[in-house]
Design a protein around this motif. Structure first.
Motif, PDB file in Angstrom:
ATOM      1  N   ARG A  10       0.813  -1.215   0.000  1.00 51.21           N
ATOM      2  CA  ARG A  10       0.000   0.000   0.000  1.00 51.21           C
ATOM      3  C   ARG A  10       0.850   1.270   0.000  1.00 51.21           C
ATOM      4  NH1 ARG A  10      -2.537  -2.981   3.903  1.00 51.21           N
ATOM      5  NH2 ARG A  10      -2.248  -1.429   5.559  1.00 51.21           N
ATOM      6  N   TRP A  80     -14.118  -0.443  -2.370  1.00 48.75           N
ATOM      7  CA  TRP A  80     -14.127  -0.459  -0.905  1.00 48.75           C
ATOM      8  C   TRP A  80     -15.435  -1.064  -0.398  1.00 48.75           C
ATOM      9  CZ3 TRP A  80      -9.426   0.151  -1.175  1.00 48.75           C
ATOM     10  CH2 TRP A  80      -8.767   1.257  -1.687  1.00 48.75           C
ATOM     11  N   SER A 118      -9.261  -3.731  10.048  1.00 46.36           N
ATOM     12  CA  SER A 118      -8.658  -2.517  10.607  1.00 46.36           C
ATOM     13  C   SER A 118      -7.331  -2.169   9.951  1.00 46.36           C
ATOM     14  CB  SER A 118      -8.474  -2.682  12.120  1.00 46.36           C
ATOM     15  OG  SER A 118      -7.730  -3.848  12.416  1.00 46.36           O
ATOM     16  N   LEU A 120      -6.964  -1.883   6.837  1.00 45.48           N
ATOM     17  CA  LEU A 120      -7.302  -1.106   5.648  1.00 45.48           C
ATOM     18  C   LEU A 120      -8.297   0.005   5.937  1.00 45.48           C
ATOM     19  CD1 LEU A 120      -7.194  -0.717   2.535  1.00 45.48           C
ATOM     20  CD2 LEU A 120      -9.031  -2.420   2.357  1.00 45.48           C
ATOM     21  N   MET A 121      -9.173  -0.200   6.905  1.00 40.28           N
ATOM     22  CA  MET A 121     -10.272   0.730   7.124  1.00 40.28           C
ATOM     23  C   MET A 121     -10.321   1.205   8.574  1.00 40.28           C
ATOM     24  SD  MET A 121     -13.339  -1.059   4.941  1.00 40.28           S
ATOM     25  CE  MET A 121     -13.221  -1.234   3.161  1.00 40.28           C
ATOM     26  N   ARG A 122     -10.920   2.386   8.762  1.00 42.20           N
ATOM     27  CA  ARG A 122     -11.076   2.943  10.097  1.00 42.20           C
ATOM     28  C   ARG A 122     -12.260   3.901  10.083  1.00 42.20           C
ATOM     29  NH1 ARG A 122      -5.940   5.885  12.232  1.00 42.20           N
ATOM     30  NH2 ARG A 122      -5.235   3.704  12.315  1.00 42.20           N
ATOM     31  N   TYR A 162     -10.710   7.545   0.856  1.00 42.10           N
ATOM     32  CA  TYR A 162      -9.338   7.076   1.090  1.00 42.10           C
ATOM     33  C   TYR A 162      -8.425   8.269   1.309  1.00 42.10           C
ATOM     34  CZ  TYR A 162      -5.132   4.224   0.666  1.00 42.10           C
ATOM     35  OH  TYR A 162      -3.952   3.577   0.919  1.00 42.10           O
ATOM     36  N   LEU A 166      -5.482   4.970   4.555  1.00 37.50           N
ATOM     37  CA  LEU A 166      -6.598   4.181   5.063  1.00 37.50           C
ATOM     38  C   LEU A 166      -7.908   4.616   4.420  1.00 37.50           C
ATOM     39  CD1 LEU A 166      -5.835   4.086   8.903  1.00 37.50           C
ATOM     40  CD2 LEU A 166      -5.740   2.140   7.337  1.00 37.50           C
ATOM     41  N   HIS A 168     -11.435   5.702   5.246  1.00 37.61           N
ATOM     42  CA  HIS A 168     -12.168   6.222   6.394  1.00 37.61           C
ATOM     43  C   HIS A 168     -13.670   6.061   6.152  1.00 37.61           C
ATOM     44  CE1 HIS A 168      -8.789   8.289   8.522  1.00 37.61           C
ATOM     45  NE2 HIS A 168      -8.225   8.094   7.328  1.00 37.61           N
TER      46      HIS A 168
END
Length: 701
Positions: A10, A80, A118, A120-122, A162, A166, A168
């Motif tokens: 990434r 996503w 978590s 990749l995403m938050r 993005y 991350l 969001h």
């Protein structure tokens, strides 16, 4: 707008300006296609994104196309949104449903952590102002669908973007853009439906006249209730087939489905950059020439980039291909006993299942049916047939052959493989002999068991001398010792009346400490008997457990209760709060008659411990089991190996050709594309789950 691509770690490696992108997310698709003539080579796990937007995804596959000018690589993968759709929200161990509560952003953060995304995403760190109050997800729903429905229930929508390495996620209130889609300002296509379904008939569990039914109606404004206002020519009815749903669940799902069908039509809008719409927003298409106005919820977003020009299209509302053909899948399974049918082996309302190929099943069925002319107890026939299948292990794999003849085999077993069977047939095609090949010799075999027949059930013409002895025979009585299983009004009852509808029959309310069945229903017992008290129950209030067992009497007419024995409890939870529970009671010495009873360990009046616990009880059975219950250790003289042939705690016999069921413990989820019950090829007991596309099943026993 530049498209950034990363490596598998990434890390940004290039900003593309000359590329072709087709990306869609929402009601379906949730994937992208990307191609570019020059640039880095991407591999699985690389990311492609537009910084600060929700346009992006994970590379999952690559295709190549050779042209005169060179090679063009095409990359595909989930957006996503598609990544979320690849995760399943499962209930916690021991729970029926996953329930969440709190600020929407905090809930999103917990869900991301729960499904392992978590890295990749938050979720945004600030509160959203959107409150999620005790939302209950459908069992085993994908995360994207579940989150969108959760937020919609709170009048909100899901946004994501993005940035800083991350994706969001955050929740905001859904918007109603009533005046944004105007024919004088934007090109759009709209279709107005003046006759949506306004009477939806939901059909759930049961058969014919006993099938559960729920009727819901919509008025001219699209409001849904159970009062019909549109009749005659104005009525548009449809059937919603929601198989196996119980009445309460059926009512809720039928209502929700009718609300979905009240969409006024559909709107398709195409705009260039600068548009404001998100999934979940309401847009209204208005044609100023004709005066036609259509409102619908944005359900899909399509983003295309070609030669540096971005076009964003929206689809709002959705078409129904056939108004009169609606269906759904309920997770709740039918009420009553948890015994499910395989083919060929059956005992009243119990069913024995063998995981064998069709050829193997034919052999087991044939043996069992022919043995039925000698023995009247189907459960013992099953043990006998499975013993034969166990001794000839090749039957289940489909590699053996079965031969039938009116004579015994003679000479060597030429042209055979180990496990081949030879059955000698007598009068009326009854089986009077059996041999198994070891590859060179026919070895005689016999089917034996210490519970094969009951004295007097056959005559001397049916049995060879010495084949069985009465001392080794016992019949299994599986009749219900409680005379009013469904608590009908014309039979004996105990407890208090209740208007709550259980899965089967009627329910009785148990609200004090002790509840005895009427003395007139007492039955004979023998010390050492194992009695199974089984009922479908549901807690009403309070926290104390419900116990069941037997109360014993001194007099033959059953008037005096002198003692109580509680049973060990086993059971599996049913959706909707109803639970099928069994209590096993071993009759102690000195007891001769008993009645069924229930107990809640709470005080009476001012007696401690204090409590106001109440339980509902329905579908009551009291049965006398074998004094020597079947186990994987031994069933009479039959000894299952515990792997290829097993017997569970309820005495259900299963044969497994490859041990496949051991790879699917209780709670496992599997799916197929043809809708076959996994019990047919894996064994066990399964219930169907709501799913999209493939048929999904969860093992419950």
């Amino acid at each position: 707008m530049d498209l950034i691509v990363t490596n598998r770690d990434r890390k940004d490696i290039a900003a593309l300006t000359d590329y072709t992108l087709d990306l869609a997310y929402g009601a379906d698709e949730n994937n992208f296609t990307l191609s570019f003539p020059d640039g880095p080579r991407l591999t699985a796990g690389c990311l492609a994104y537009m910084d600060g937007t929700e346009y992006g995804g994970v590379v999952a596959s690559v295709g190549t196309r050779r042209t005169r000018t060179g090679t063009i690589l095409t990359y595909k993968g989930p957006t996503w949104h598609g990544v979320l759709a690849e995760r399943v929200l499962c209930p916690d161990a021991g729970q029926d449903y996953l329930t969440v509560d709190g600020d929407a952003n905090r809930v999103l953060d917990d869900l991301v952590e729960r499904v392992g995304l978590s890295v990749l995403m938050r979720a945004e760190g600030t509160d959203s102002g959107v409150r999620v109050s005790g939302y209950q997800f459908e069992r085993y729903t994908d995360m994207y669908t579940g989150v969108r429905r959760m937020l919609k229930a709170s009048g909100a929508k899901l946004l994501m973007g993005y940035r800083d390495g991350l994706v969001h996620l955050w929740a905001v209130r859904a918007q109603d853009y009533t005046d944004e889609v105007d024919s004088d300002r934007i090109e759009f296509d709209a279709e107005r439906d003046w006759r949506p379904v306004n009477h939806l008939i939901g059909l759930g569990e049961g058969e014919l006249k006993e099938r559960a039914r729920s009727d819901w109606y919509a008025d001219r404004d699209g409001s849904v209730s159970q009062t019909q206002t549109l009749n005659g020519l104005d009525e548009v009815a449809a059937v919603y087939d929601y198989s196996n749903a119980k009445r309460e669940e059926l009512s809720d799902k039928t209502r929700d489905k009718l609300k979905e069908l009240q969409a006024q039509g559909k709107v398709t809008v195409s705009v260039c950059e600068g548009q404001p719409f998100d999934l979940g927003d309401i847009i209204t298409g208005r044609d100023n020439v004709t005066g036609l106005t259509v409102s619908a919820e944005v359900s899909k977003k399509i983003v295309k980039v070609e030669r540096g020009v971005m076009t964003v299209s929206y689809e709002a509302g959705r078409e129904t291909s056939a108004k009169q053909d609606l269906s759904g899948r309920a997770e709740s399974s039918p009420g009553g006993h948890s015994y499910y049918a395989g083919e060929g082996l059956q005992l009243d309302d119990y069913t024995f299942r063998s995981q064998v190929t069709p050829a193997g099943l034919d052999a087991v069925r044939h043996t069992a049916e022919q043995a039925g002319t000698v023995a009247g107890d189907a459960s013992d026939l099953a043990a006998k047939a499975l013993n034969a299948a166990h001794e000839a292990k090749g039957v289940a794999s489909g590699k053996t052959r079965i031969r039938y003849a009116d004579v015994a085999p003679s000479g060597p077993a030429s042209d055979t493989v180990p496990g081949d069977l030879w059955y000698r047939l007598g009068d009326g095609s009854s089986v009077i002999g059996m041999w198994v090949s070891d590859g060179s010799t026919w070895i005689p075999k016999s089917l034996s068991g210490n519970k094969l027949i009951a004295p007097g059930s056959v005559g001397s013409s049916q049995l060879a001398d010495g084949a069985v002895t009465p001392a080794k025979m016992r019949v299994r009585d599986m009749s219900n010792l409680w005379p009013n299983q469904r608590f009908e009004d014309d039979g004996p009852v105990f407890g208090a009346a209740s208007e709550v509808a259980p899965p089967v029959g009627r329910a009785r309310l148990m609200g004090s400490r002790e509840h005895f069945a009427p003395a007139s229903t007492s039955f004979e017992v023998t010390p050492g008997d194992t009695i199974a008290v089984e009922a479908t129950v549901k807690p009403v209030r309070g926290s104390l457990d419900l116990h069941a067992g037997l109360c014993y009497t001194n007099q033959s007419n059953g008037n005096t209760m002198d003692s109580y024995t509680g049973g060990a409890r086993t059971g599996a939870t049913y959706p909707g709060g109803w639970e099928r529970v069994r209590w096993l009671v071993r009759v102690p010495a000195g007891k001769s008659r008993a009645v069924a009873c229930f107990e809640i360990e709470q005080g009476i009046g001012s007696e401690p411990p204090f409590g106001d616990t109440q339980w509902l009880v329905s579908d009551l059975t009291v049965r006398r089991l074998d004094r020597e219950p079947a186990t994987d250790g031994q069933l009479g003289h039959v000894r299952p190996d515990g792997t290829s042939v097993t017997i569970d705690a309820d005495g259900v016999i299963s044969a497994h050709s490859d041990g496949g069921l051991a790879k699917h413990p209780v709670g496992s989820v599997t799916c197929n594309t043809d809708g076959r019950d996994p019990a047919r090829y894996l064994g066990g007991i399964w219930q169907q789950l709501p799913s999209l596309g493939a048929f999904m099943y969860e093992r419950i026993k």
